[in-house]
Design a protein around this motif. Sequence first.
Motif, short mmCIF file in Angstrom:
data_model
loop_
_atom_site.label_atom_id
_atom_site.label_comp_id
_atom_site.label_asym_id
_atom_site.label_seq_id
_atom_site.Cartn_x
_atom_site.Cartn_y
_atom_site.Cartn_z
N THR A 41 -7.77 -9.98 -4.86
CA THR A 41 -6.52 -9.58 -5.79
C THR A 41 -5.59 -8.74 -5.10
N SER A 42 -6.30 -8.20 -4.08
CA SER A 42 -5.13 -7.28 -3.17
C SER A 42 -4.51 -8.09 -2.31
N GLY A 44 -3.50 -11.08 -3.00
CA GLY A 44 -2.58 -11.91 -3.84
C GLY A 44 -3.43 -13.32 -4.05
N ASP A 100 -0.05 -9.16 1.93
CA ASP A 100 -0.72 -8.70 0.87
C ASP A 100 0.18 -8.02 -0.12
N ARG A 101 -0.47 -7.68 -1.49
CA ARG A 101 0.47 -6.98 -2.39
C ARG A 101 1.13 -5.76 -1.90
N GLN A 102 0.54 -5.08 -0.83
CA GLN A 102 1.38 -4.11 -0.18
C GLN A 102 2.25 -4.19 0.95
N GLY A 103 2.41 -5.54 1.11
CA GLY A 103 3.36 -6.08 2.17
C GLY A 103 2.87 -5.73 3.58
#
Length: 492
Positions: A41-42, A44, A100-103
């Motif tokens: 999930t983290s 994406g 990832d979702r944190q860039g």
Amino acid sequence: MTLPFPFDNSYARLPDRFYARIAPTPVAQPSLVRINRPLATSLGLDADWLASDEGVAVLSGSQVPEGAEPLAMAYAGHQFGNFVPQLGDGRAVLLGEVVDRQGIRRDIQLKGSGPTPFSRRGDGRAALGPVLREYLVSEAMAALGIPTTRMLAAVMTGQPVYREAELPGAVLTRVASSHIRVGTFQFFAARGDAEGVRLLAEHVIARHYPHAAQAEHPIRAMLEAVIAAQARLVAHWLLVGFIHGVMNTDNMSIAGETIDYGPCAFMDAYNPATVFSSIDQGGRYAYGNQPRIAQWNLARLAETLLPLLDEDEPTAIKLAEESLNTFVPAFESAYHDGLRRKIGLSDGQPGDQDLVRALLAAMVENQVDFTLAFRRLADAVQGPDHDEPVRGLFLDPTAFDAWAVTWRQRLAQEPQSRQAIRAAMRATNPAYIPRNHRVEEALAAAVEHRDFAPFEALLAVVQHPFDDQPDNARYAEAPDPDSRVYQTFCGT
């Protein structure tokens, strides 16, 4: 259509001499062991798709997903102090990179996916036991807050590998900030490829240390950033009793993450001379040697960068030495700050280091379990009537009693309440680590009987290392003499 992996492959855009383009080798009958759903999930990614037949085909190496540019990375390395000019990914294939979702850019790598041009007559495969060991220990390290590669999935291949015996094969999907190592720089430097070193350094700066690009001397700033990251990392290792086992330069990540777990282990009884790895006959990578070896490895990195530090070699050497001299204070600051927190001290005062050293010396002499001692010390903060659980770990309990007098005098100078100190210590000192005997039990059940329940149970416990888990108290216990593990083995 949304791609299952939204790849953006920066390393594959480097020149061809940085890698060998090679697809993973398909396997006979892949079957899923585990998907790391929170990690998926983290990143994406769709965990349900990863667990599907199509996803398992990708995770086993039997199918290359759209957008992947599979490659085996080239690198060299010092192995137990001896330089090998060409190593490289002999059983791993980098599928590509995702943001990832944190860039943050992450590598997606298959480990155990078949031979590559760097296999050196090896089969390029991995056995199930080492795959599950890396999964367990790396996820425990992540839960402990220690920078590490992560495990996205483990898949059985349906075909055997042959080591000292026939073993079930498996493929591990590893996620890392990158797989660039000290040995990657050494690969180009050993060939006199100054342009390769420069291109690699520029890639590392852009990917991991963008602030270095703004410095007056970007290469030196990058070197010092790597030194600082490794100093903090090794301090983290020592603070939880972790022993990497094979700190070769090809196993040191430029990103400052723990990588290549192999024969790693956590100490039970505290002793700086502790070694587990069966191949570390001389104790080069013993627990207490890890800071010194890290600095030695970083010196090898600095050697590769000399032509980029200054055109004048004596000046370049001087600059490199100045940068390397930052390792010891950075390590000692992180390590001693961590030790203070482990005994409940929030700020440093003269004498604190002596206080901690006295405790560690008594622990060695009394064969005290490292993890249990610090965890139970948190309860002793409440007063001498709570001492018995920790003092009972000492062969001579009066050794703790003598130390505790000075410790309590020092605690009295802390501004926090005893309850706050206890809570802080319990958030610093884990109750649960992947103890070697429990890891071996879980691996034996999986390898010998295809029973993954012990693996899943242990994984669930170590993913919450600081929590009270009354139903799982046995996982916190030190091994009895008959179940101690004295030696661990490399998966190759």
